[in-house]
Design a protein around this motif. Structure first.
Motif, PDB file in Angstrom:
ATOM      1  N   GLU A   5      66.790 -33.682  -4.094  1.00 33.35           N
ATOM      2  CA  GLU A   5      68.040 -34.448  -4.122  1.00 33.35           C
ATOM      3  C   GLU A   5      68.018 -35.457  -5.269  1.00 33.35           C
ATOM      4  O   GLU A   5      69.028 -35.643  -5.964  1.00 33.35           O
ATOM      5  CB  GLU A   5      68.244 -35.146  -2.785  1.00 33.35           C
ATOM      6  N   ALA A   6      66.879 -36.106  -5.480  1.00 31.57           N
ATOM      7  CA  ALA A   6      66.762 -37.035  -6.603  1.00 31.57           C
ATOM      8  C   ALA A   6      66.882 -36.291  -7.929  1.00 31.57           C
ATOM      9  O   ALA A   6      67.505 -36.782  -8.880  1.00 31.57           O
ATOM     10  CB  ALA A   6      65.421 -37.767  -6.530  1.00 31.57           C
ATOM     11  N   GLU A   7      66.291 -35.103  -7.998  1.00 29.26           N
ATOM     12  CA  GLU A   7      66.379 -34.304  -9.221  1.00 29.26           C
ATOM     13  C   GLU A   7      67.815 -33.892  -9.509  1.00 29.26           C
ATOM     14  O   GLU A   7      68.262 -33.911 -10.669  1.00 29.26           O
ATOM     15  CB  GLU A   7      65.484 -33.067  -9.089  1.00 29.26           C
TER      16      GLU A   7
ATOM     17  N   ALA B 121      59.609 -37.930  -7.043  1.00 30.00           N
ATOM     18  CA  ALA B 121      60.501 -37.779  -8.189  1.00 30.00           C
ATOM     19  C   ALA B 121      61.178 -39.119  -8.439  1.00 30.00           C
ATOM     20  O   ALA B 121      61.627 -39.783  -7.503  1.00 30.00           O
ATOM     21  CB  ALA B 121      61.551 -36.702  -7.932  1.00 30.00           C
ATOM     22  N   ASN B 122      61.223 -39.537  -9.693  1.00 29.30           N
ATOM     23  CA  ASN B 122      61.865 -40.789 -10.084  1.00 29.30           C
ATOM     24  C   ASN B 122      62.558 -40.580 -11.429  1.00 29.30           C
ATOM     25  O   ASN B 122      62.062 -40.979 -12.468  1.00 29.30           O
ATOM     26  CB  ASN B 122      60.822 -41.911 -10.172  1.00 29.30           C
ATOM     27  N   PRO B 123      63.693 -39.872 -11.421  1.00 28.80           N
ATOM     28  CA  PRO B 123      64.370 -39.530 -12.681  1.00 28.80           C
ATOM     29  C   PRO B 123      64.788 -40.773 -13.451  1.00 28.80           C
ATOM     30  O   PRO B 123      65.099 -41.815 -12.872  1.00 28.80           O
ATOM     31  CB  PRO B 123      65.585 -38.724 -12.215  1.00 28.80           C
TER      32      PRO B 123
ATOM     33  N   ILE C  62      64.671 -42.695  -6.195  1.00 30.21           N
ATOM     34  CA  ILE C  62      63.339 -42.261  -5.770  1.00 30.21           C
ATOM     35  C   ILE C  62      63.507 -41.146  -4.753  1.00 30.21           C
ATOM     36  O   ILE C  62      64.277 -41.264  -3.802  1.00 30.21           O
ATOM     37  CB  ILE C  62      62.545 -43.411  -5.125  1.00 30.21           C
ATOM     38  N   GLY C  63      62.771 -40.055  -4.943  1.00 26.69           N
ATOM     39  CA  GLY C  63      62.801 -38.957  -3.982  1.00 26.69           C
ATOM     40  C   GLY C  63      61.387 -38.548  -3.611  1.00 26.69           C
ATOM     41  O   GLY C  63      60.600 -38.190  -4.492  1.00 26.69           O
ATOM     42  N   SER C  64      61.046 -38.618  -2.326  1.00 31.37           N
ATOM     43  CA  SER C  64      59.704 -38.247  -1.892  1.00 31.37           C
ATOM     44  C   SER C  64      59.660 -38.080  -0.380  1.00 31.37           C
ATOM     45  O   SER C  64      60.350 -38.788   0.358  1.00 31.37           O
ATOM     46  CB  SER C  64      58.682 -39.301  -2.318  1.00 31.37           C
TER      47      SER C  64
ATOM     48  N   PRO D 246      61.616 -55.064  -8.737  1.00 31.68           N
ATOM     49  CA  PRO D 246      61.772 -56.308  -9.511  1.00 31.68           C
ATOM     50  C   PRO D 246      62.729 -56.198 -10.696  1.00 31.68           C
ATOM     51  O   PRO D 246      63.200 -57.236 -11.190  1.00 31.68           O
ATOM     52  CB  PRO D 246      60.342 -56.598  -9.991  1.00 31.68           C
ATOM     53  N   TYR D 247      63.030 -54.984 -11.151  1.00 30.85           N
ATOM     54  CA  TYR D 247      63.900 -54.840 -12.316  1.00 30.85           C
ATOM     55  C   TYR D 247      65.380 -54.963 -11.956  1.00 30.85           C
ATOM     56  O   TYR D 247      66.228 -55.079 -12.836  1.00 30.85           O
ATOM     57  CB  TYR D 247      63.638 -53.500 -13.009  1.00 30.85           C
ATOM     58  N   GLY D 248      65.694 -54.939 -10.665  1.00 31.54           N
ATOM     59  CA  GLY D 248      67.079 -55.092 -10.241  1.00 31.54           C
ATOM     60  C   GLY D 248      67.841 -53.779 -10.266  1.00 31.54           C
ATOM     61  O   GLY D 248      67.270 -52.711 -10.435  1.00 31.54           O
ATOM     62  N   GLY D 249      69.147 -53.866 -10.114  1.00 26.48           N
ATOM     63  CA  GLY D 249      69.984 -52.670 -10.061  1.00 26.48           C
ATOM     64  C   GLY D 249      69.992 -52.064  -8.667  1.00 26.48           C
ATOM     65  O   GLY D 249      69.272 -52.494  -7.764  1.00 26.48           O
ATOM     66  N   LYS D 250      70.819 -51.062  -8.485  1.00 27.48           N
ATOM     67  CA  LYS D 250      70.916 -50.375  -7.204  1.00 27.48           C
ATOM     68  C   LYS D 250      69.721 -49.450  -7.022  1.00 27.48           C
ATOM     69  O   LYS D 250      69.214 -48.868  -7.983  1.00 27.48           O
ATOM     70  CB  LYS D 250      72.210 -49.563  -7.132  1.00 27.48           C
ATOM     71  N   LEU D 251      69.261 -49.312  -5.789  1.00 31.82           N
ATOM     72  CA  LEU D 251      68.128 -48.438  -5.482  1.00 31.82           C
ATOM     73  C   LEU D 251      68.544 -47.427  -4.428  1.00 31.82           C
ATOM     74  O   LEU D 251      69.075 -47.793  -3.383  1.00 31.82           O
ATOM     75  CB  LEU D 251      66.943 -49.261  -4.979  1.00 31.82           C
ATOM     76  N   ARG D 252      68.338 -46.139  -4.717  1.00 31.15           N
ATOM     77  CA  ARG D 252      68.627 -45.080  -3.773  1.00 31.15           C
ATOM     78  C   ARG D 252      67.347 -44.281  -3.529  1.00 31.15           C
ATOM     79  O   ARG D 252      66.645 -43.926  -4.476  1.00 31.15           O
ATOM     80  CB  ARG D 252      69.705 -44.137  -4.322  1.00 31.15           C
ATOM     81  N   THR D 253      67.044 -44.028  -2.271  1.00 29.09           N
ATOM     82  CA  THR D 253      65.874 -43.223  -1.943  1.00 29.09           C
ATOM     83  C   THR D 253      66.314 -41.971  -1.184  1.00 29.09           C
ATOM     84  O   THR D 253      67.262 -42.006  -0.388  1.00 29.09           O
ATOM     85  CB  THR D 253      64.867 -44.000  -1.087  1.00 29.09           C
ATOM     86  N   PHE D 254      65.617 -40.865  -1.436  1.00 30.07           N
ATOM     87  CA  PHE D 254      65.885 -39.590  -0.786  1.00 30.07           C
ATOM     88  C   PHE D 254      64.570 -39.041  -0.237  1.00 30.07           C
ATOM     89  O   PHE D 254      63.521 -39.171  -0.873  1.00 30.07           O
ATOM     90  CB  PHE D 254      66.483 -38.581  -1.768  1.00 30.07           C
TER      91      PHE D 254
END
Length: 314
Positions: free
Chosen positions: A193-195, A141-143, A163-165, A180-188
């Motif tokens: 949880e991502a949804e 999932a990558n909302p 990103i959730g997987s 590469p696009y920058g910004g904060k990255l959160r993975t679950f």
């Protein structure tokens, strides 16, 4: 420049505003992108812009593992999400997977209720492809957090990427694509949880807008300028400048100020003839939460083992 040196094969299934912005954003970084949409007129529009577009997903001649983004509409049907377009699009992806030996990764980018990726999408893919998630295809999932008016700019300059997987390979693929696009990255590790992050994001924005509209009614009745007031509150209220204020679940507000002012202001609004259903719901929600916390505390006290093993909260 790493993204240009290691380009990926990407398919965008559902080429509306979100899908187009997503695909064009990837193309700008050197990835090979194909758009898929069931609307022939939409496909012609994309082709007229020089984009690779088709009404059908075909994976048979792909020499490498691809990433397939589901950017399909999920409108509401009354008090529920209408997932028919998502289901049909997912089934089409599953049939395309059945015709190839590659292990492609399917990514749910549409806004969906929690559990959709692991539930509906996974089961439809497995049924229509004859493959098993994890072995036959990757799933994640990558909302998206794109505004309609500035979708392209928002994709190229994200504030947050989620990103959730459960599939570490899928997470690595998406990290490669999106970092590469920058910004904060959160993975679950749980796609749900991502949804829920995306759903909560939209619900919070809607609630904030409705809150200030409710205050606008009060200010108008009291002949006050809400614009200057709201701008000052945005700088002064801890709930505005502290991103962690009030986000701990299971903790109703208490103390002196919040209980008295929420109830007191309801009375003031009634006196000047303004209904505040949102503020009233805030008070009622907090009262219910107090009851829940008190009940759980009573249960914990009644069970000696729980009382002895549960860490103290501060």
């Amino acid at each position: 420049m790493e993204s240009f040196m290691h380009s990926s094969r990407i398919f965008i299934v559902g080429s509306g505003v979100v899908g187009t912005a997503t695909g064009e954003g990837f193309r700008a970084f050197g990835h090979r992108v194909s758009f898929v949409d069931i609307s022939p007129s939409r496909v012609r529009q994309l082709q007229a812009r020089g984009l690779d577009a088709s009404t059908k997903l075909d994976l048979t001649d792909e020499p490498a593992d691809a990433v397939i983004f589901l950017t399909l509409p999920t409108p509401n049907d009354g008090l529920a999400y209408d997932l028919r377009a998502l289901t049909e699009g997912t089934a089409a992806v599953g049939r395309a997977l059945a015709a190839t030996d590659r292990r492609h990764t399917v990514v749910v980018r549409s806004t969906v209720p929690p559990g959709t990726t692991d539930g509906l999408v996974r089961s439809v893919l497995e049924h229509s492809s004859g493959r098993t998630e994890g072995e036959g295809f990757g799933l994640a999932a990558n909302p998206e957090f794109l505004r309609a008016a500035t979708a392209g700019e928002d994709f190229r300059n994200p504030w947050m990427t989620v990103i959730g997987s459960r599939d570490l390979r899928a997470v690595a693929q998406l990290r490669h694509l999106l970092t590469p696009y920058g910004g904060k990255l959160r993975t679950f590790s749980d796609p749900a949880e991502a949804e829920l992050v995306k759903c909560a994001n939209n619900l919070f924005n809607a609630t904030k807008i409705s809150f200030w509209n409710e205050l606008w009614l009060v200010a108008r009745r009291a002949n006050l300028d809400l614009d200057d007031i709201a701008a000052t509150v945005a700088d002064a209220a801890e709930g505005s400048w502290n991103p962690r204020y009030g986000i701990r679940g299971g903790a109703p507000y208490g103390g002196v100020c919040l209980p008295k002012d929420t109830r007191g202001f309801l009375g003031y609004a009634e006196e000047i003839g303004v209904e505040m259903p949102l503020l009233r719901a805030v008070v009622e929600t907090n009262d219910r939460m107090v009851e829940v916390v008190d009940q759980e505390a009573d249960v914990a006290v009644s069970i000696p083992f729980a009382r002895a093993s549960t860490p103290a909260t501060v």
